[in-house]
Design an enzyme around this catalytic site. Structure first.
Site, short mmCIF file in Angstrom:
data_model
loop_
_atom_site.label_atom_id
_atom_site.label_comp_id
_atom_site.label_asym_id
_atom_site.label_seq_id
_atom_site.Cartn_x
_atom_site.Cartn_y
_atom_site.Cartn_z
N CYS A 122 0.82 -1.22 0.00
CA CYS A 122 0.00 0.00 0.00
C CYS A 122 0.85 1.27 0.00
CB CYS A 122 -0.94 0.00 1.20
SG CYS A 122 -1.96 -1.48 1.27
N HIS A 256 -3.32 6.92 3.00
CA HIS A 256 -3.73 5.66 2.38
C HIS A 256 -5.15 5.33 2.86
CE1 HIS A 256 -4.08 1.60 1.18
NE2 HIS A 256 -3.83 1.07 2.35
N ASN A 287 -10.18 -0.54 -0.01
CA ASN A 287 -8.72 -0.38 0.07
C ASN A 287 -8.10 -0.90 -1.23
OD1 ASN A 287 -5.97 -0.74 0.48
ND2 ASN A 287 -6.18 -1.46 2.60
C1 LIG Z 1 -10.37 -5.36 9.78
C2 LIG Z 1 -10.90 -4.39 10.82
C3 LIG Z 1 -11.94 -3.46 10.19
C4 LIG Z 1 -11.58 -5.16 11.94
O1 LIG Z 1 -12.00 -4.27 12.94
P1 LIG Z 1 -11.64 -4.53 14.46
O2 LIG Z 1 -12.29 -3.46 15.20
O3 LIG Z 1 -10.14 -4.63 14.55
O4 LIG Z 1 -12.35 -5.92 14.69
P2 LIG Z 1 -11.80 -7.25 15.40
O5 LIG Z 1 -11.01 -8.05 14.41
O6 LIG Z 1 -11.16 -6.89 16.69
O7 LIG Z 1 -13.17 -7.99 15.68
C5 LIG Z 1 -14.19 -7.42 16.49
C6 LIG Z 1 -15.40 -8.30 16.49
O8 LIG Z 1 -16.03 -8.28 15.18
C7 LIG Z 1 -16.14 -9.62 14.66
N1 LIG Z 1 -15.89 -9.56 13.20
C8 LIG Z 1 -14.70 -9.63 12.58
N2 LIG Z 1 -14.89 -9.50 11.26
C9 LIG Z 1 -16.21 -9.34 11.06
C10 LIG Z 1 -17.00 -9.14 9.93
N3 LIG Z 1 -16.47 -9.06 8.69
N4 LIG Z 1 -18.33 -8.99 10.09
C11 LIG Z 1 -18.90 -9.04 11.30
N5 LIG Z 1 -18.20 -9.23 12.45
C12 LIG Z 1 -16.86 -9.39 12.31
C13 LIG Z 1 -15.09 -10.41 15.38
O9 LIG Z 1 -15.44 -11.78 15.39
C14 LIG Z 1 -15.11 -9.79 16.76
O10 LIG Z 1 -16.20 -10.31 17.46
P3 LIG Z 1 -16.12 -10.51 19.06
O11 LIG Z 1 -15.93 -9.13 19.63
O12 LIG Z 1 -17.45 -11.10 19.38
O13 LIG Z 1 -14.96 -11.42 19.30
C15 LIG Z 1 -9.75 -3.54 11.40
O14 LIG Z 1 -8.93 -4.33 12.20
C16 LIG Z 1 -8.92 -2.88 10.37
O15 LIG Z 1 -9.37 -2.03 9.64
N6 LIG Z 1 -7.60 -3.22 10.33
C17 LIG Z 1 -6.67 -2.62 9.45
C18 LIG Z 1 -7.01 -2.99 8.08
C19 LIG Z 1 -6.10 -2.39 7.11
O16 LIG Z 1 -6.01 -1.21 7.07
N7 LIG Z 1 -5.41 -3.21 6.34
C20 LIG Z 1 -4.59 -2.83 5.30
C21 LIG Z 1 -3.43 -2.08 5.77
S1 LIG Z 1 -2.78 -1.48 4.35
#
Ligand SMILES: CC(C)(COP(=O)(O)OP(=O)(O)OC[C@H]1O[C@@H](n2cnc3c(N)ncnc32)[C@H](O)[C@@H]1OP(=O)(O)O)[C@@H](O)C(=O)NCCC(=O)NCCS
EC number: 2.3.1.180
Length: 331
Positions: A122, A256, A287
């Site tokens: 990215c 980004h 993204n």
């Molecule tokens: C992916 C992302 C949106 C997830 O959000 P988060 O707040 O970190 O969520 P978590 O992984 O901690 O999960 C939180 C809860 O949502 C649930 N969950 C995860 N993915 C889910 C989905 N797609 N739909 C519904 N629920 C989901 C999990 O099971 C968890 O449930 P629990 O609290 O009952 O255990 C976030 O981590 C993110 O944006 N990360 C960076 C991504 C990124 O920028 N990547 C590229 C870098 S270049």
């Protein structure tokens, strides 16, 4: 003793034109939620993504790149034959060799421009802008075309809850050329390879051939989220410091496009003032990795949110982990 001549290039470099290409297939959250047991509301709240674009088979890496590059060239008022170097940042072109940059350069009609691909996920576009500015100042090239392009839908497991709603496709391009005044600030860049496993492919291509399974992207989203939201604000601040300006001097902030909450967290930690326009292309584009910053800037220019002469800050980060940030003047 023989003395080798060492020509110097232009005093400074600037972005002369920006262009983007958005694939034709719009994929709303509703279309992907069933496969990942999610909901439109969860995706909007956690990521800010409302829809994304996934390329059709005809919208290849090369096709999207050429379209974005033609728009950037037109905006720069240059012909393809005036480009002497083409840098393509991508991690989703499936042919490792030859590079896609050579065929893009040829389709555009450059006259044997130097052409090569770079892999910095990215952050690839910002790496490319930095290289272009140095090539121009160092005398290796006069006009450089930098393209960020991805077809991440090819590398995304539509049943993976952690990635299926995030990754998307598109291309963005910038033409960089000589300038009388500084218009691309010093890059602040680096890598943290000890955390390479946070965003990676499931397997290498050789293992994938044996198993018959696509080596999809996997991501440990939460640590990436925390790293991007906090550590990258420091990198952005360093880019401002090295350019000799403060957040108050900015007109546009183009981070980004990984997650709307990351964009908000960066703006908060860096105390980006209210008058600064912030890119929020993530809502409609997801993204698009290397393409996200030029695509977002292209849209801001199209919609009048970024004007020629505006001062913008880029911050890019992603798999590697890698990052790059710089201040630029909007063309
Ligand atoms: C992916 C992302 C949106 C997830 O959000 P988060 O707040 O970190 O969520 P978590 O992984 O901690 O999960 C939180 C809860 O949502 C649930 N969950 C995860 N993915 C889910 C989905 N797609 N739909 C519904 N629920 C989901 C999990 O099971 C968890 O449930 P629990 O609290 O009952 O255990 C976030 O981590 C993110 O944006 N990360 C960076 C991504 C990124 O920028 N990547 C590229 C870098 S270049």
């Amino acid at each position: 003793m023989v003395t080798i001549s060492a020509p110097r290039g232009a005093d400074h470099a600037r972005i002369l034109g920006v262009g983007g290409y958005r694939p034709s297939r719009v994929i709303p959250n509703a279309e992907i939620v069933d496969a990942i047991d999610s909901s439109d509301e969860w995706i909007r709240t956690r990521s800010g993504i409302v829809e994304r674009r996934w390329a059709t088979p005809e919208e290849t890496v090369q096709m999207m790149s050429v379209a974005a590059a033609r728009k950037a060239l037109e905006r720069a008022g240059l012909e393809a034959r005036q480009i002497d170097c083409v840098i393509v940042a991508t991690v989703s072109h499936f042919i490792q060799t030859p590079s896609v940059a050579t065929t893009i350069a040829s389709e555009l009609g450059t006259e044997n421009a130097a052409a090569f691909d770079i892999s910095a996920a990215c952050a690839g576009f910002c790496h490319g802008i930095s290289m272009a500015a140095d090539f121009i100042r160092g005398g290796s090239a006069r006009h450089v075309l930098v393209i960020g392009v991805e077809r991440l839908s090819d590398l995304t497991d539509v049943t993976d809850r952690g990635t299926a709603f995030i990754f998307a496709d598109g291309a963005g391009a910038a033409v960089v050329g000589p300038s009388d005044t500084p218009a691309i600030g010093p890059v602040v860049w680096g890598s943290e390879g000890d955390r390479a496993d946070l965003i990676t492919q499931k397997a290498d291509w050789r293992d994938a051939l044996e198993s018959g399974e696509t080596p999809y992207l996997t991501m440990n989203g939460n640590p990436v989220f925390r790293w991007a939201s906090f550590a990258m604000a420091k990198i952005g601040q360093e880019a401002l410091d090295r350019a000799g300006i403060t957040a108050d001097d900015l007109d546009c902030f183009v981070p980004h496009q990984a997650n709307m909450r990351i964009i908000d967290a960066l703006a908060r930690s860096m105390k980006i003032p209210d008058h600064v326009t912030i890119a929020r292309d993530i809502a409609e584009m997801g993204n698009t990795s290397a393409a996200s910053i030029p695509l977002a800037l292209d849209r801001m220019i199209d919609e009048g949110q970024a004007k020629s002469g505006d001062v913008a800050l880029f911050i890019a980060f992603g798999a590697g982990l890698v990052y790059a940030a710089q201040v630029v003047v909007v063309p």
